[in-house]
Write a protein that holds these residues in place. Structure first.
Motif, PDB file in Angstrom:
ATOM      1  N   GLN A 125       0.829  -1.203   0.000  1.00 53.89           N
ATOM      2  CA  GLN A 125       0.000   0.000   0.000  1.00 53.89           C
ATOM      3  C   GLN A 125       0.870   1.261   0.000  1.00 53.89           C
ATOM      4  OE1 GLN A 125      -3.189  -0.720  -0.583  1.00 53.89           O
ATOM      5  NE2 GLN A 125      -2.311  -2.778  -0.490  1.00 53.89           N
ATOM      6  N   PRO A 126       0.430   2.361  -0.614  1.00 54.55           N
ATOM      7  CA  PRO A 126      -0.848   2.439  -1.313  1.00 54.55           C
ATOM      8  C   PRO A 126      -0.818   1.650  -2.611  1.00 54.55           C
ATOM      9  CG  PRO A 126       0.415   4.429  -1.681  1.00 54.55           C
ATOM     10  CD  PRO A 126       1.185   3.623  -0.675  1.00 54.55           C
ATOM     11  N   ALA A 127      -1.934   1.030  -2.929  1.00 53.76           N
ATOM     12  CA  ALA A 127      -2.032   0.335  -4.203  1.00 53.76           C
ATOM     13  C   ALA A 127      -1.984   1.359  -5.332  1.00 53.76           C
ATOM     14  CB  ALA A 127      -3.334  -0.463  -4.257  1.00 53.76           C
ATOM     15  N   ALA A 128      -1.727   0.894  -6.543  1.00 52.24           N
ATOM     16  CA  ALA A 128      -1.552   1.840  -7.647  1.00 52.24           C
ATOM     17  C   ALA A 128      -2.015   1.226  -8.956  1.00 52.24           C
ATOM     18  CB  ALA A 128      -0.081   2.251  -7.763  1.00 52.24           C
ATOM     19  N   ALA A 129      -2.417   2.108  -9.868  1.00 55.05           N
ATOM     20  CA  ALA A 129      -2.756   1.707 -11.231  1.00 55.05           C
ATOM     21  C   ALA A 129      -1.713   2.297 -12.174  1.00 55.05           C
ATOM     22  CB  ALA A 129      -4.151   2.198 -11.602  1.00 55.05           C
ATOM     23  N   TYR A 130      -1.464   1.588 -13.266  1.00 50.49           N
ATOM     24  CA  TYR A 130      -0.490   2.035 -14.259  1.00 50.49           C
ATOM     25  C   TYR A 130      -1.118   1.993 -15.645  1.00 50.49           C
ATOM     26  CZ  TYR A 130       3.277   1.965 -10.863  1.00 50.49           C
ATOM     27  OH  TYR A 130       4.068   2.244  -9.789  1.00 50.49           O
ATOM     28  N   LEU A 131      -0.623   2.849 -16.508  1.00 50.82           N
ATOM     29  CA  LEU A 131      -1.054   2.896 -17.902  1.00 50.82           C
ATOM     30  C   LEU A 131       0.138   2.575 -18.788  1.00 50.82           C
ATOM     31  CD1 LEU A 131      -3.487   3.703 -19.791  1.00 50.82           C
ATOM     32  CD2 LEU A 131      -2.327   5.905 -20.031  1.00 50.82           C
ATOM     33  N   SER A 132      -0.004   1.530 -19.596  1.00 50.05           N
ATOM     34  CA  SER A 132       1.053   1.152 -20.542  1.00 50.05           C
ATOM     35  C   SER A 132       0.596   1.438 -21.960  1.00 50.05           C
ATOM     36  CB  SER A 132       1.389  -0.344 -20.419  1.00 50.05           C
ATOM     37  OG  SER A 132       1.907  -0.644 -19.145  1.00 50.05           O
ATOM     38  N   THR A 133       1.523   1.937 -22.770  1.00 51.68           N
ATOM     39  CA  THR A 133       1.278   2.092 -24.202  1.00 51.68           C
ATOM     40  C   THR A 133       1.762   0.840 -24.903  1.00 51.68           C
ATOM     41  OG1 THR A 133       1.611   4.472 -24.004  1.00 51.68           O
ATOM     42  CG2 THR A 133       1.683   3.544 -26.223  1.00 51.68           C
ATOM     43  N   ILE A 134       0.912   0.269 -25.769  1.00 52.15           N
ATOM     44  CA  ILE A 134       1.165  -1.037 -26.387  1.00 52.15           C
ATOM     45  C   ILE A 134       1.268  -0.871 -27.901  1.00 52.15           C
ATOM     46  CG2 ILE A 134       0.281  -3.400 -26.648  1.00 52.15           C
ATOM     47  CD1 ILE A 134       0.863  -2.757 -23.775  1.00 52.15           C
ATOM     48  N   THR A 135       2.148  -1.639 -28.521  1.00 54.13           N
ATOM     49  CA  THR A 135       2.173  -1.720 -29.990  1.00 54.13           C
ATOM     50  C   THR A 135       1.943  -3.170 -30.397  1.00 54.13           C
ATOM     51  OG1 THR A 135       4.576  -2.090 -30.064  1.00 54.13           O
ATOM     52  CG2 THR A 135       3.788   0.195 -30.203  1.00 54.13           C
ATOM     53  N   ALA A 136       1.426  -3.344 -31.610  1.00 50.90           N
ATOM     54  CA  ALA A 136       1.190  -4.677 -32.168  1.00 50.90           C
ATOM     55  C   ALA A 136       1.883  -4.768 -33.515  1.00 50.90           C
ATOM     56  CB  ALA A 136      -0.308  -4.933 -32.318  1.00 50.90           C
ATOM     57  N   ASN A 137       2.654  -5.855 -33.749  1.00 49.55           N
ATOM     58  CA  ASN A 137       3.284  -6.023 -35.060  1.00 49.55           C
ATOM     59  C   ASN A 137       2.317  -6.699 -36.025  1.00 49.55           C
ATOM     60  OD1 ASN A 137       3.328  -8.783 -34.556  1.00 49.55           O
ATOM     61  ND2 ASN A 137       5.523  -8.863 -34.139  1.00 49.55           N
ATOM     62  N   PHE A 195      -5.601  -1.621  -1.732  1.00 49.82           N
ATOM     63  CA  PHE A 195      -5.749  -3.051  -2.051  1.00 49.82           C
ATOM     64  C   PHE A 195      -6.590  -3.264  -3.313  1.00 49.82           C
ATOM     65  CE2 PHE A 195      -4.466  -3.721   2.366  1.00 49.82           C
ATOM     66  CZ  PHE A 195      -3.655  -4.850   2.248  1.00 49.82           C
ATOM     67  N   LEU A 196      -6.059  -2.822  -4.451  1.00 51.12           N
ATOM     68  CA  LEU A 196      -6.797  -2.952  -5.698  1.00 51.12           C
ATOM     69  C   LEU A 196      -6.851  -4.405  -6.130  1.00 51.12           C
ATOM     70  CD1 LEU A 196      -5.497   0.137  -7.663  1.00 51.12           C
ATOM     71  CD2 LEU A 196      -7.753  -0.183  -6.644  1.00 51.12           C
ATOM     72  N   GLY A 228     -15.953   1.505 -21.811  1.00 49.03           N
ATOM     73  CA  GLY A 228     -14.529   1.505 -22.129  1.00 49.03           C
ATOM     74  C   GLY A 228     -13.580   1.870 -21.019  1.00 49.03           C
ATOM     75  N   THR A 229     -14.054   1.996 -19.777  1.00 53.17           N
ATOM     76  CA  THR A 229     -13.177   2.356 -18.662  1.00 53.17           C
ATOM     77  C   THR A 229     -12.774   1.121 -17.863  1.00 53.17           C
ATOM     78  OG1 THR A 229     -15.086   2.768 -17.236  1.00 53.17           O
ATOM     79  CG2 THR A 229     -14.194   4.644 -18.469  1.00 53.17           C
ATOM     80  N   HIS A 230     -11.806   1.319 -16.996  1.00 50.89           N
ATOM     81  CA  HIS A 230     -11.275   0.266 -16.128  1.00 50.89           C
ATOM     82  C   HIS A 230     -11.907   0.453 -14.744  1.00 50.89           C
ATOM     83  CE1 HIS A 230      -7.869  -2.337 -14.629  1.00 50.89           C
ATOM     84  NE2 HIS A 230      -8.132  -1.689 -13.509  1.00 50.89           N
ATOM     85  N   LEU A 231     -12.783  -0.467 -14.360  1.00 50.10           N
ATOM     86  CA  LEU A 231     -13.486  -0.372 -13.080  1.00 50.10           C
ATOM     87  C   LEU A 231     -12.830  -1.325 -12.088  1.00 50.10           C
ATOM     88  CD1 LEU A 231     -15.854   0.934 -11.556  1.00 50.10           C
ATOM     89  CD2 LEU A 231     -17.281  -0.985 -12.313  1.00 50.10           C
ATOM     90  N   GLY A 232     -12.083  -0.765 -11.133  1.00 51.29           N
ATOM     91  CA  GLY A 232     -11.346  -1.567 -10.172  1.00 51.29           C
ATOM     92  C   GLY A 232     -12.140  -1.832  -8.900  1.00 51.29           C
ATOM     93  N   ALA A 233     -11.445  -2.327  -7.874  1.00 46.49           N
ATOM     94  CA  ALA A 233     -12.115  -2.720  -6.639  1.00 46.49           C
ATOM     95  C   ALA A 233     -11.146  -2.579  -5.470  1.00 46.49           C
ATOM     96  CB  ALA A 233     -12.597  -4.168  -6.742  1.00 46.49           C
ATOM     97  N   GLU A 234     -11.564  -1.826  -4.446  1.00 44.74           N
ATOM     98  CA  GLU A 234     -10.756  -1.692  -3.238  1.00 44.74           C
ATOM     99  C   GLU A 234     -11.186  -2.763  -2.229  1.00 44.74           C
ATOM    100  OE1 GLU A 234      -9.217   2.830  -2.777  1.00 44.74           O
ATOM    101  OE2 GLU A 234     -11.297   2.498  -2.160  1.00 44.74           O
ATOM    102  N   GLU A 235     -10.283  -3.698  -2.003  1.00 43.17           N
ATOM    103  CA  GLU A 235     -10.557  -4.862  -1.163  1.00 43.17           C
ATOM    104  C   GLU A 235     -10.094  -4.610   0.274  1.00 43.17           C
ATOM    105  OE1 GLU A 235     -10.044  -9.560  -2.210  1.00 43.17           O
ATOM    106  OE2 GLU A 235      -8.247  -8.317  -2.245  1.00 43.17           O
ATOM    107  N   TYR A 236     -10.681  -5.342   1.214  1.00 37.66           N
ATOM    108  CA  TYR A 236     -10.277  -5.332   2.628  1.00 37.66           C
ATOM    109  C   TYR A 236     -10.168  -3.926   3.213  1.00 37.66           C
ATOM    110  CZ  TYR A 236      -8.775  -9.991   1.112  1.00 37.66           C
ATOM    111  OH  TYR A 236      -8.719 -11.249   0.559  1.00 37.66           O
ATOM    112  N   PRO A 237     -11.205  -3.105   3.102  1.00 37.52           N
ATOM    113  CA  PRO A 237     -11.109  -1.777   3.714  1.00 37.52           C
ATOM    114  C   PRO A 237     -11.031  -1.890   5.223  1.00 37.52           C
ATOM    115  CG  PRO A 237     -13.374  -2.255   3.116  1.00 37.52           C
ATOM    116  CD  PRO A 237     -12.542  -3.371   2.544  1.00 37.52           C
ATOM    117  N   PRO A 238     -10.460  -0.904   5.880  1.00 41.78           N
ATOM    118  CA  PRO A 238     -10.392  -0.973   7.338  1.00 41.78           C
ATOM    119  C   PRO A 238     -11.792  -0.944   7.946  1.00 41.78           C
ATOM    120  CG  PRO A 238      -9.732   1.204   6.541  1.00 41.78           C
ATOM    121  CD  PRO A 238      -9.859   0.325   5.343  1.00 41.78           C
ATOM    122  N   ASP A 239     -11.969  -1.711   9.013  1.00 40.85           N
ATOM    123  CA  ASP A 239     -13.213  -1.669   9.766  1.00 40.85           C
ATOM    124  C   ASP A 239     -13.195  -0.385  10.578  1.00 40.85           C
ATOM    125  OD1 ASP A 239     -15.230  -1.904  11.704  1.00 40.85           O
ATOM    126  OD2 ASP A 239     -15.111  -4.084  11.703  1.00 40.85           O
TER     127      ASP A 239
END
Length: 543
Positions: free
Chosen positions: A45-57, A82-83, A92-103
C-alpha cells in the motif's frame, strides 16, 4: 510501485491484477488508435494503477512501449487501497475494486484514541491494521529505509507523525470501486472512486447489458452480494443499492431462491462528502456480535458506507465466505460467482452467522465452488445453484490437497464464447491453474499454469488492433506453504509478477455465437523447475 518519496524508487510489487485494453483515437470501430493497457497492483500500500502504451506487429504480437503511474488527479481520491480484480465497463473504462477496507469501528475504538505507536494500541494486529501500516507511505511518513514487505509503519515512537496521520486519513474513504478512464489519445487519465456501489471488500463489479445494473462481490468473511441499479444508463452517480437474500429451496443445501433487499438510495455527491469527512460512527463493545440500529438521518450514509452492517440489519444474506469472481453469460442470461472455499458463515449454525438468520446451510468444501445465478428480463438474479465444485476426496497428495483434475480455490471468473474461465488462488494446488469450463460439453480444461505459489488473476477476452487475446496476470509466485518450495525458488525471475496473453486468437473463434474448444489441447499437470512452469501454451480452436 509508485511512491511520493523518491528514495523509495526500488519499492516494487509482484502483485499485478487485471489488465484491460483500450484503443483511443481510432475510427468508429476503435481500430487504428493508440493502444493502452490499464493494469493495477494489489499491494503493497498504497495500491496503484499504471497505464502502458502497447504496440502490435503484423503478426499480432504485443509489446510494451512505456508504462507510467496513473496519478491521483483529485483530492477526492487520496490514494488507492488493495486494488483487487475489476472489469472493463461497456463504456470503455477500467473499473477496479478496493478490497479489505479498514473496519471503521476498530479504527475509531483502537487507533484514534492511541497517543503512541506501541503496536498502534492493538490496531496493528487487527485485520484492518496491516494495510494501514503500509499506507503511511502515501503521506510521506516513511524515511526511505523501509522496503516492501517489512511492515514497519515509520511512526516509531513519533507521536507527531501518528497525530498527523489521524488528521489526514479518512477511514470511510477506502472500500470503494475506483474507475480509471482514458480521457485523450495521449493517455491522459481520470480516476473517480464510486461510493454508490457500496463499501465492502470489493473483489469485482460487473455491468449488465442494460448499462444500469451492476453486481459487486464481497471477498472476506460474512460477505454480501450487492446489486446497484443506476438512475440513468452508463452513469454511476446515483441509484439504488440492494443486498441479496438467499433462501434455500426446500430440502436443498445448494439451491436457492433470491430476493433483493433495498439498502438505500444515494448519490455520489452526498456520499463523497460523508466519506471524506464522516459523522458516521459504529458504537459498541464487541466487534464480533453487534446489536445495532441506524440513527435517524443517517440512513443513506449507513447503507453505502457501512454496507455489510446495514445489509445484516435489513435481512440480506451476510454469510458468504470469500465471495470472489463474478461474470455475466449473455447466452444463458446468467451470472456466475466463485466461492474460494465453503466454510464459516456458509455452513449451518456457524458462529460467523452471528445472531442473524442462518440463510446458508452448505456442506463444507475446502476446495471451493462456482455457482450459477439465473436472471430475469430486468437482469435481476432470481435463483442460484452450484455449477462446478472442487473436491478433496480423490487424486490428492501432500502438495495438492484438492483433486488435481478439478478446481481448487476458484477466484476470478470471466465468461466468453460458451466457456467459463476459472482462475485459482489456492495453496491446495501447488501450481495454480486457469481453467476453461465448456458450458456446452461440461469439459474442464487447464489452459495456463503458474509457478509454484502463484495466483492467476485478471483473465478476460481483450481486443486490440483488430485482434482478440485472452489476457491475464500472475501474482506472488513462490509464496508457498512449507514443503511446496521448488529447488530453484531463488532464481532471478522467480519472485516476479507477470502480465501476459494467449493469442492472438482467430476472430472467427470469438465471434458472438462461436464456441472456443480447449479440450484437445489441455495442459497436463506441470513438472520441472519454477521457470518452466510460468506458462504452458494451449492451442485454441473454433468449435
Amino acid at each position: 510501485m509508485w511512491s511520493k518519496d523518491a528514495s523509495l524508487a526500488d519499492l516494487y510489487s509482484n502483485a499485478p491484477d487485471i489488465p484491460t485494453f483500450a484503443e483511443v483515437g481510432g475510427n468508429i470501430f476503435m481500430v487504428g488508435g493508440n493502444i493502452f493497457m490499464v493494469n493495477h497492483f494489489e499491494y503493497p500500500q498504497p495500491a496503484a494503477a499504471y497505464l502502458s502504451t502497447i504496440t502490435a506487429n503484423d503478426n499480432g504480437d504485443l509489446s510494451v512501449v512505456n508504462t507510467a503511474h496513473v496519478p491521483d488527479n483529485s483530492s477526492r481520491v487520496q490514494g488507492l487501497w488493495f486494488l483487487c480484480r475489476g472489469e472493463k465497463t461497456p463504456w470503455g473504462t477500467h473499473l477496479g475494486a478496493e478490497e479489505y477496507p479498514p473496519d471503521c469501528r476498530e479504527y475509531e475504538q483502537l487507533l484514534l484514541p492511541c497517543q503512541q505507536d506501541i503496536e498502534l494500541c492493538g490496531f496493528a494486529s487487527t485485520s484492518s491494521g496491516s494495510g494501514l501500516q503500509e499506507f503511511a507511505r502515501y503521506y510521506g511518513f516513511y524515511t526511505g529505509a523501509e522496503k516492501a514487505g517489512q511492515g514497519a509503519m515509520a511512526f516509531g515512537v513519533n507521536a507527531t507523525n501518528l497525530a498527523r496521520f489521524k488528521e489526514l486519513f479518512s477511514c470511510y474513504n477506502y472500500g470503494a470501486s475506483p474507475e480509471v478512464g482514458i480521457t485523450s489519445p495521449d493517455g491522459s487519465t481520470n480516476v473517480i472512486k464510486w461510493r454508490t456501489l457500496g463499501r465492502i471488500s470489493h473483489e469485482t463489479a460487473v455491468v449488465m447489458p442494460d448499462n444500469r445494473t451492476i453486481y459487486s462481490s464481497d471477498d472476506g468473511s460474512s460477505g454480501v452480494l450487492l446489486k446497484f441499479v443506476a438512475d440513468r444508463p452508463a452513469e454511476l452517480s446515483s441509484g439504488s443499492l440492494f443486498g441479496g437474500m438467499f433462501k434455500n429451496k426446500q430440502g436443498k443445501r445448494d439451491k436457492f431462491d433470491i430476493e433483493w433487499v433495498l439498502l438505500g438510495k444515494g448519490s455520489q455527491a452526498e456520499l463523497e462528502a460523508i466519506a471524506l469527512d464522516p459523522p458516521l460512527k459504529v458504537k459498541g463493545k464487541s466487534i464480533y456480535v453487534e446489536c445495532l440500529k441506524v440513527k435517524p438521518g443517517m440512513e443513506t450514509a449507513a447503507a453505502f458506507l457501512e454496507t455489510r452492517r446495514v445489509a445484516a440489519i435489513k435481512g440480506a444474506t451476510t454469510e458468504w465466505e470469500k465471495l470472489e469472481g463474478i461474470t455475466y453469460d449473455p447466452h444463458r442470461n446468467r451470472l456466475y460467482i466463485a466461492l474460494t472455499s465453503v466454510d464459516k458463515g456458509m455452513l449451518e449454525a456457524n458462529a460467523y452467522d452471528g445472531l442473524g438468520p442462518d440463510h446458508l446451510r452448505f456442506s463444507p468444501n475446502p476446495c471451493g465452488i462456482v455457482m450459477a445465478l439465473e436472471l430475469d428480463s430486468a437482469f435481476s438474479a432470481t435463483q442460484a445453484s452450484v455449477l462446478v465444485a472442487g473436491n478433496n476426496a480423490t487424486n490428492t497428495d501432500k502438495a495438492n490437497k484438492c483433486d488435481l483434475n478439478a478446481i481448487a480455490g476458484p477466484d476470478n471468473l470471466f465468461y466468453a464464447n460458451h466457456n467459463l474461465f476459472i482462475a485459482e488462488d489456492t495453496s491446495r494446488h501447488a501450481n495454480n491453474f486457469l481453467w476453461a469450463y465448456n458450458l456446452k460439453t461440461g469439459t474442464l480444461s487447464r489452459i495456463l499454469s503458474t509457478p509454484v505459489g502463484g495466483e492467476v488473476t485478471g483473465q478476460r477476452l481483450s481486443f486490440a488492433a483488430g485482434r482478440a487475446y485472452l489476457t491475464w496476470a500472475i501474482q506472488h509466485p513462490m509464496e508457498t506453504e512449507e514443503g511446496q518450495e521448488p529447488a530453484d525458488k531463488d532464481q532471478e525471475m522467480a519472485m516476479r509478477g507477470y502480465v501476459g496473453y494467449l493469442g492472438p486468437l482467430p476472430l472467427e473463434a470469438v465471434a458472438l455465437d462461436a464456441a472456443l474448444d480447449f479440450a484437445g489441447h489441455a495442459l497436463s499437470v506441470p513438472s520441472g523447475n519454477a521457470q518452466e512452469q510460468v506458462l504452458g501454451a494451449s492451442k485454441v480452436c473454433a468449435a
